[in-house]
Design an enzyme around this catalytic site. Structure first.
Site, PDB file in Angstrom:
ATOM      1  CG  HIS A   1     -51.256 -14.263 -46.038  1.00 17.47           C
ATOM      2  ND1 HIS A   1     -51.291 -15.315 -46.917  1.00 17.47           N
ATOM      3  CD2 HIS A   1     -50.912 -14.795 -44.836  1.00 17.47           C
ATOM      4  CE1 HIS A   1     -50.981 -16.434 -46.266  1.00 17.47           C
ATOM      5  NE2 HIS A   1     -50.744 -16.142 -44.999  1.00 17.47           N
ATOM      6  CD  GLU A   2     -49.921 -12.662 -41.705  1.00 15.69           C
ATOM      7  OE1 GLU A   2     -50.595 -13.327 -40.890  1.00 15.69           O
ATOM      8  OE2 GLU A   2     -48.974 -13.154 -42.368  1.00 15.69           O
TER       9      GLU A   2
ATOM     10  CG  HIS B   1     -53.878 -16.097 -41.197  1.00 13.69           C
ATOM     11  ND1 HIS B   1     -54.197 -17.424 -41.351  1.00 13.69           N
ATOM     12  CD2 HIS B   1     -52.708 -15.908 -41.872  1.00 13.69           C
ATOM     13  CE1 HIS B   1     -53.256 -18.014 -42.101  1.00 13.69           C
ATOM     14  NE2 HIS B   1     -52.347 -17.114 -42.434  1.00 13.69           N
TER      15      HIS B   1
ATOM     16  CD  GLU C   1     -51.221 -20.047 -45.237  1.00 16.27           C
ATOM     17  OE1 GLU C   1     -51.356 -19.804 -44.019  1.00 16.27           O
ATOM     18  OE2 GLU C   1     -50.490 -19.380 -45.980  1.00 16.27           O
TER      19      GLU C   1
END
Ligand code: ZN
Length: 513
Positions: free
Chosen positions: A266-267, A270, A306
């Site tokens: 997830h990170e 980003h 996101e």
């Protein structure tokens, strides 16, 4: 000639502001990762000074004059990078200068009191103790929205901070059908589905092994460790600190390896967005003009950010194709627990849809329902259609209606999130907007890169990353999030791709046709 020089002066000014901001980012990152606890009070002083200097510069009338100068010299309605930078610099400057200083400090005080009250109220399951603080924060937030509003709904002015140009009415038009269709899907799964075997999720894996696997995955996907780092924090985050310097964090739980793997992916999503912004040679993309410090060198919105994290975490990381690539490496780096697994068994285990009470623990299948409930309630709180006295009951009714669960106490209900005590209103919808953008982009990616599953199964992520660089990352704030998605996919944002994406993986996973 004059036009170039005014624009150049604006660029130089904004770059200096960005440099101050980067200094603050490094201090903040250090505080969350390696700073000894004894450094806390002096660090608070350092951070406050940098924040004040930054705020003074970005709200200085000199900046206003430079923006006005550029506006008189070039047509800001054009589609050029320069026009977009001036337009967005104006948006940021106006937001910062329209709110009176005394309102800013009253809000800061009310927020800090509300956060303390919220912590105690949540521990003691005592919503009435938090309610007066929430009322104060809401009142001041409404005042702030009134300063910022440009006619229309007050909530839109709050939303604009996180999702520029988004309108609550447009979001509602997408959320309402989405909510019903997802709620129907979740109920069908709960009533008629056979849950997948998830035993592998509870295998005990030492943190060091999880870390080795997470780093391997991030590097394989294209995250550059020469221009980024991965460290450990209580609450994972990712920060584009400065050109060439993107910091992400994760956490390791030895009894839940998916926490770290999907948290890291997830990170990393980003981080790949931050590493793909057009920040010139220092960023390894010399073919684009360096946008460091300028709006076109920044991510466009929280929702679009996101969408990038969710795409890598969910569309890639939870796919069978990904496990074809990753399983041998999981066996090599994390050992035993994976010896009897197959790509289909792992993909089955990590795609669940179980209704629950707590948003941050919700799975991909149910997450958006939690978010849409909050959007509806906070919008009604701001408009005055809902009073805080009725909040708990309204919350519980919606959880029953859309997720089919009974909320036993406010602690697991309307007291669970920190956002409202912080005055973060207009933030929640960005999570689901992110999923909507993600699913729509993912559909276009599958169309444009026909054999994406085969590529992912072979561990070839470069074509996917290049697609994202071309269609999303390199544009910064040149276009709004909705325009970017429309340009990339040919269609306006719609609920269909997300519903189809979730149905097509969850229904078969629960043995439903
Ligand atoms: Zn995120």
């Amino acid at each position: 000639m004059t036009s170039a020089s005014t624009y150049q002066r604006l660029s130089d000014y904004l770059r200096e502001c960005a440099t101050l901001h980067a200094v603050g980012n490094v201090l903040g990152w250090d505080q969350e990762t390696y700073m000894p606890s004894g450094g806390a009070s002096s660090r608070a002083e350092h951070a406050a000074l940098i924040a004040r200097l930054h705020h003074e510069r970005v709200s200085d009338p000199k900046l206003g004059e430079l923006i006005a100068g550029c506006e008189s010299e070039l047509d800001v309605s054009q589609e050029t990078i320069e026009a977009a930078n001036v337009r967005e610099a104006r948006r940021d400057y106006d937001r910062r200068t329209k709110i009176p200083a005394d309102l800013v400090s009253r809000l800061a005080e009310a927020r800090s009191a509300a956060q303390h009250a919220w912590k105690d109220a949540r521990t003691n399951n005592d919503f009435p103790a938090f309610r007066p603080h929430l009322d104060t924060v809401l009142g001041l937030t409404r005042e702030m929205a009134t300063c910022l509003a440009d006619g229309g709904e007050l909530y839109d002015a709050l939303l604009d901070e996180y999702e520029p140009d988004a309108k609550a009415a447009d979001i509602e038009a997408v959320f309402t059908p989405l909510r019903q269709r997802l709620s129907d899907l979740i109920k069908d799964i709960a009533d008629n589905g056979t849950p997948p075997n998830t035993n592998v999720l509870h295998a005990n894996i030492p943190a060091a092994k999880q870390e080795a696997f997470g780093r391997f995955v991030a590097e394989s996907c294209g995250f550059s460790f020469e221009r980024g780092r991965l460290d450990v924090t209580v609450h994972p985050f990712c920060e584009g600190v400065a050109p060439g310097d993107t910091r992400m964090t994760t956490r390791y739980r030895e009894d839940s390896w998916t926490d770290a793997l999907y948290g890291t992916m997830h990170e990393m999503g980003h981080g790949l967005y931050e590493q793909g912004l057009p920040l010139g040679e220092r960023h390894g993309r010399a073919e684009l003009p360096d946008q460091h410090g300028l709006p076109c060198g920044e991510a466009v919105s929280l929702g679009m950010h996101e969408s990038q994290s969710r795409l890598w975490e969910n569309a890639i990381g939870r796919s069978e194709a990904f496990w074809h690539f990753a399983l041998p490496h999981a066996q090599r780096l994390m050992g035993e627990a994976f010896s009897d697994q197959t790509p289909p068994s792992l993909a089955a285990a990590v795609n669940t849809a179980t209704p629950s009470l707590i948003r941050v623990e919700a799975d991909e299948g149910t997450y958006n329902l939690h978010v849409m409930i909050r959007f509806e309630l906070e919008r009604a709180l701001i408009s005055g259609d809902l009073s805080t006295g009725d909040l708990s009951a309204a919350w519980n009714d919606r959880y029953k209606e859309f997720l089919g669960v009974d909320v036993p106490r406010d602690r697991e209900g309307c007291l669970q999130d920190v956002h409202w005590s912080f005055g973060l209103i207009g933030y929640f919808p960005t999570y689901t907007l992110g999923n909507l953008h993600m699913a729509q982009l993912w559909r276009a990616i599958r169309r444009d890169l026909g054999d994406i599953d085969a590529q992912v199964a072979r561990g070839e992520f470069a074509p996917l990353l290049s697609w994202l660089r071309t269609h999303i990352h390199q544009h910064g704030r040149r276009y709004s999030a909705n325009e970017l998605t429309k340009r990339a996919t040919g269609e306006d944002l719609s609920p269909d791709p997300l519903v189809e994406y979730l149905e097509s993986k969850l229904r078969p996973n629960y043995g439903l046709g």
